[in-house]
Motif scaffolding. Structure first.
Motif, mmCIF file in Angstrom:
data_model
loop_
_atom_site.group_PDB
_atom_site.id
_atom_site.type_symbol
_atom_site.label_atom_id
_atom_site.label_comp_id
_atom_site.label_asym_id
_atom_site.label_seq_id
_atom_site.Cartn_x
_atom_site.Cartn_y
_atom_site.Cartn_z
ATOM 1 N N ALA A 14 0.901 -0.815 0.384
ATOM 2 C CA ALA A 14 -0.118 -0.747 -0.385
ATOM 3 C C ALA A 14 0.727 1.462 -0.246
ATOM 4 C CB ALA A 14 -1.065 0.068 1.054
ATOM 5 N N VAL A 17 2.580 1.972 -3.450
ATOM 6 C CA VAL A 17 0.865 1.593 -4.348
ATOM 7 C C VAL A 17 0.749 3.724 -4.279
ATOM 8 C CG1 VAL A 17 -1.003 2.108 -4.781
ATOM 9 C CG2 VAL A 17 0.106 0.285 -4.753
ATOM 10 N N THR A 18 0.822 4.141 -3.296
ATOM 11 C CA THR A 18 0.658 5.570 -1.952
ATOM 12 C C THR A 18 1.755 6.450 -2.874
ATOM 13 O OG1 THR A 18 -0.441 4.897 -0.888
ATOM 14 C CG2 THR A 18 -0.035 7.420 -1.154
ATOM 15 N N TYR A 19 3.186 6.177 -2.834
ATOM 16 C CA TYR A 19 3.989 7.245 -2.700
ATOM 17 C C TYR A 19 4.513 6.570 -4.381
ATOM 18 C CZ TYR A 19 5.220 8.130 1.567
ATOM 19 O OH TYR A 19 5.416 8.643 2.908
ATOM 20 N N ILE A 21 2.252 7.276 -6.859
ATOM 21 C CA ILE A 21 1.268 7.674 -7.458
ATOM 22 C C ILE A 21 1.656 9.426 -6.896
ATOM 23 C CG2 ILE A 21 -1.704 8.904 -7.170
ATOM 24 C CD1 ILE A 21 -1.964 6.275 -6.428
ATOM 25 N N GLY B 87 -4.610 3.259 -2.038
ATOM 26 C CA GLY B 87 -3.778 4.464 -1.318
ATOM 27 C C GLY B 87 -4.876 5.079 -0.557
ATOM 28 N N VAL B 89 -6.923 3.529 1.746
ATOM 29 C CA VAL B 89 -6.250 2.648 2.645
ATOM 30 C C VAL B 89 -5.190 3.156 3.513
ATOM 31 C CG1 VAL B 89 -5.823 0.164 3.737
ATOM 32 C CG2 VAL B 89 -7.626 0.389 1.528
ATOM 33 N N TYR B 90 -4.188 2.664 2.225
ATOM 34 C CA TYR B 90 -2.836 3.375 3.588
ATOM 35 C C TYR B 90 -2.978 4.971 3.985
ATOM 36 C CZ TYR B 90 2.106 4.689 3.780
ATOM 37 O OH TYR B 90 3.331 4.614 4.290
ATOM 38 N N ILE B 91 -3.828 6.037 3.735
ATOM 39 C CA ILE B 91 -3.529 7.114 3.971
ATOM 40 C C ILE B 91 -5.097 7.276 5.023
ATOM 41 C CG2 ILE B 91 -4.432 9.665 3.383
ATOM 42 C CD1 ILE B 91 -3.498 9.427 0.924
ATOM 43 N N ILE B 94 -3.050 3.259 7.904
ATOM 44 C CA ILE B 94 -1.771 3.001 7.693
ATOM 45 C C ILE B 94 -0.426 3.722 8.615
ATOM 46 C CG2 ILE B 94 0.016 1.429 6.984
ATOM 47 C CD1 ILE B 94 -1.562 -0.029 5.425
ATOM 48 N N LYS B 96 1.438 7.776 9.488
ATOM 49 C CA LYS B 96 1.434 8.029 10.661
ATOM 50 C C LYS B 96 0.432 9.676 9.967
ATOM 51 C CE LYS B 96 5.929 5.455 11.629
ATOM 52 N NZ LYS B 96 5.743 5.390 10.077
ATOM 53 N N GLU B 99 2.307 11.760 8.523
ATOM 54 C CA GLU B 99 2.360 11.908 7.225
ATOM 55 C C GLU B 99 1.452 11.791 6.613
ATOM 56 O OE1 GLU B 99 3.659 7.529 7.142
ATOM 57 O OE2 GLU B 99 4.010 7.394 4.467
ATOM 58 N N LEU B 103 0.327 14.100 2.818
ATOM 59 C CA LEU B 103 0.144 12.910 1.893
ATOM 60 C C LEU B 103 -1.490 13.657 1.104
ATOM 61 C CD1 LEU B 103 0.683 9.329 2.358
ATOM 62 C CD2 LEU B 103 1.947 10.463 0.724
#
Lengths: 285, 288
Positions: A14, A17-19, A21, B87, B89-91, B94, B96, B99, B103
């Protein structure tokens, strides 16, 4: 502890993927800044184009974009704020309210090129404004109206109920209450919406394509019934329609950079303003 | 008291501008394009060829344009879903807090980049890249368009999905964790199913944005009106057709009317996606 590995794997995926983008965003901005910065000069920003845009500056396009976005916000801001006040302060749950909400959602989803068709049909032809700043601004105004309504509503809702109750309990009328005890606190939030709206209006191409934009018009407009050049349309023309596309590449990058800087400056301003506003509201509770 | 009433009336009138605008949009698209339905007739829209400028036989079949829009839209959505959802889910789960605060606005910036700038970037960087990777004659095809459109849909999907995931009540998670489920199991079997309707709403909204996007597809899909399922072929979408051809038609001609019909069809597609999204959005809104 097999499960932990699964979690580590998933989290890393995850994160990747995010980074990736954000890396793509950063790369787009980097590419345009790197290739555009060398073109920016006083002559480029303040000069008139010549040779179909191959030489000279982009002043008429900058001025056109400024006029169009200002025109759009002048129309959309009062309408949007008034709509938001009605929806949050007066409108009780009812058929009419539900209809307005549905209309706002629908309006927000109308493709920009359809706004262009509509502007062409209503403003350019039916009202006979011709291809003009007026027609283009009004079209853009309708397009950004939902953004302004929604952000203004959020700002109004964030004002604590007690502010209103205090004023009403002292015998103030509803409008006096809104004017003195609600609007001042909602103002920064509303500003956020209008700034976002200006940014969007400045960057849109499709609606102005059919209602205002001039291919090549190396002079400044005299009235709201004049056609103008605009930055997004100018970039589109230079990048796809110009007879010597490779040759005018620097001009393309320069135009793209100026447009990007204008739009991102508005967006960044709105984001900063919003986070400040949210912090202020939180501290008041 | 009359002043209060006047103000209320003024505000109400302003609020009804949105309703009137929506009605006027439908009205004026039909006013400009409606004559086409009687002559040459609605039947001529159900055709496999779009050749509006021809000396022999002008044909206004919508199939190739709809096929082009759908191909690009489905491809873009298929690419955007994994990126957008992971993305989000991460934001939401997961990253911090620090972060996340960086983001989120950064991804919102992507939403703010004008589409013509993204199209320009695609023209210069992405299209040659796609051309080289697949050994094509030209990189202006459905795939290039879809990649850029996916990039434009991702912020929408991330922002709304993240909202949905975040609004999942804490008690759900606590209950799951207390039963001995791992964090990952909790995420996949409790949080995600609970947020699903919000995520679907986000995807539908992203799709609406993609199908209505004009400049990127106009600049980068090659604009050949043909029916194909191959991502490496050139396609022409409904939006690009309007943008490219409206400048050159005679006002009031059949071709002019046909372009307004394309606008109506496009509007119906986005309208349907919007309603669909709203239905799901409501469901997740009601739960919390």
């Amino acid at each position: 502890m097999k499960r932990d590995y699964a979690e580590i794997f998933f989290n890393s995926l995850a994160r990747l993927v995010t980074y990736s983008i954000t890396a793509v965003i950063a790369y787009i901005i980097f590419d345009i800044v790197r290739n555009g910065i060398g073109v920016i000069s006083w002559e480029f920003l303040s000069g008139f184009p010549s040779n179909g845009g191959a030489k000279g500056g982009i002043l008429p396009a900058i001025v056109g974009t400024v006029y169009l976005s200002l025109g759009a916000i002048i129309v959309a801001l009062p309408l949007g704020v008034a709509s938001a006040i009605y929806l949050t302060e007066y409108g009780k749950q009812g058929k009419f309210n539900e209809m307005i909400r549905l209309a706002i959602v629908t309006l927000a989803g109308v493709p920009s090129i359809v706004f262009g068709l509509f502007g062409l049909g209503l403003f350019v032809l039916f009202f006979d404004f011709g291809s003009s700043i007026l027609a283009g601004s009004l079209t853009l105004a309708l397009m950004i109206l939902p953004t302004i309504i929604v952000t203004s509503e959020e700002a109004l809702r964030a004002v604590p109920r007690s502010y209103r109750e205090g004023s009403l309990a002292l015998g103030a009328t509803q409008w006096t209450t809104i004017r003195t005890n609600v609007l001042p606190y909602a103002l920064p939030g509303m500003l956020t919406g209008s700034i976002l709206g200006i940014g969007r209006a400045a960057g849109e191409t499709a609606p102005i394509l059919l209602t205002v934009a001039a291919f090549f018009l190396p002079r400044l407009p005299d009235s709201v019934f004049d056609q103008v050049m605009a930055l997004p349309y100018h970039l589109y023309i230079l990048a796809t329609q110009h007879p010597e596309i490779e040759l005018v590449r620097p001009m393309q990058y320069g135009t793209a950079l100026v447009l990007l800087v204008i739009v991102l400056a508005f967006n960044l301003g709105a984001i900063v303003l919003r986070s400040r506003f949210q912090r202020k509201i939180k501290s008041q509770h | 008291m009359w002043k209060e009433k006047a103000i209320k009336f003024g505000l109400m009138s302003s609020a009804s501008v949105s309703v009137i605008s929506v009605a006027l949009i439908f009205l004026f698209l039909f006013k400009e394009g409606g004559d086409f339905l009687s002559s040459p007739g609605i039947g001529s829209l159900f055709d496999t060829r779009w050749t509006p400028v021809s000396f022999v036989n002008e044909r206004f079949g919508l199939y190739p344009l709809i096929a082009g829009s759908l191909l690009v839209t489905f491809l873009a959505t298929a690419i955007a879903i994994p990126f957008g959802v992971l993305g989000a889910v991460y934001i939401a789960e997961i990253a911090k807090p620090r972060e996340r605060e960086i983001l989120k606005p950064f991804i919102e910036i992507l939403a703010g980049i004008p589409s013509v700038v993204i199209g320009f970037f695609g023209l210069i960087i992405l299209a040659p890249f796609v051309k080289n990777v697949f050994g094509l004659y030209s990189g202006l095809n459905a795939l290039s368009g879809a990649l850029l459109l996916a990039l434009m849909a991702i912020p929408t999907i991330i922002t709304i999905s993240e909202d949905a995931i975040k609004s999942c009540p804490k008690s759900y998670r606590q209950a799951s964790l207390a039963m001995g489920a791992s964090r990952l199991q909790t995420l996949w079997r409790v949080v995600m199913p609970a947020s699903l309707s919000g995520i679907i709403a986000a995807i539908a909204l992203g799709m609406g944005r993609v199908i209505g996007e004009t400049m990127v597809v106009l600049m980068i899909t090659g604009n050949a009106p043909q029916i194909t399922a191959s991502p490496l072929e050139s396609v022409r979408t409904m939006t690009a057709t309007i943008a490219a051809e409206m400048g050159e038609v005679a006002f009031g001609s059949e071709h002019y009317q046909a372009l307004f019909i394309v606008g109506i069809v496009l509007l119906l597609f986005t309208f349907a996606l919007n309603i669909f999204s709203r239905l799901f959005y409501r469901r997740y809104g009601n739960r919390s």
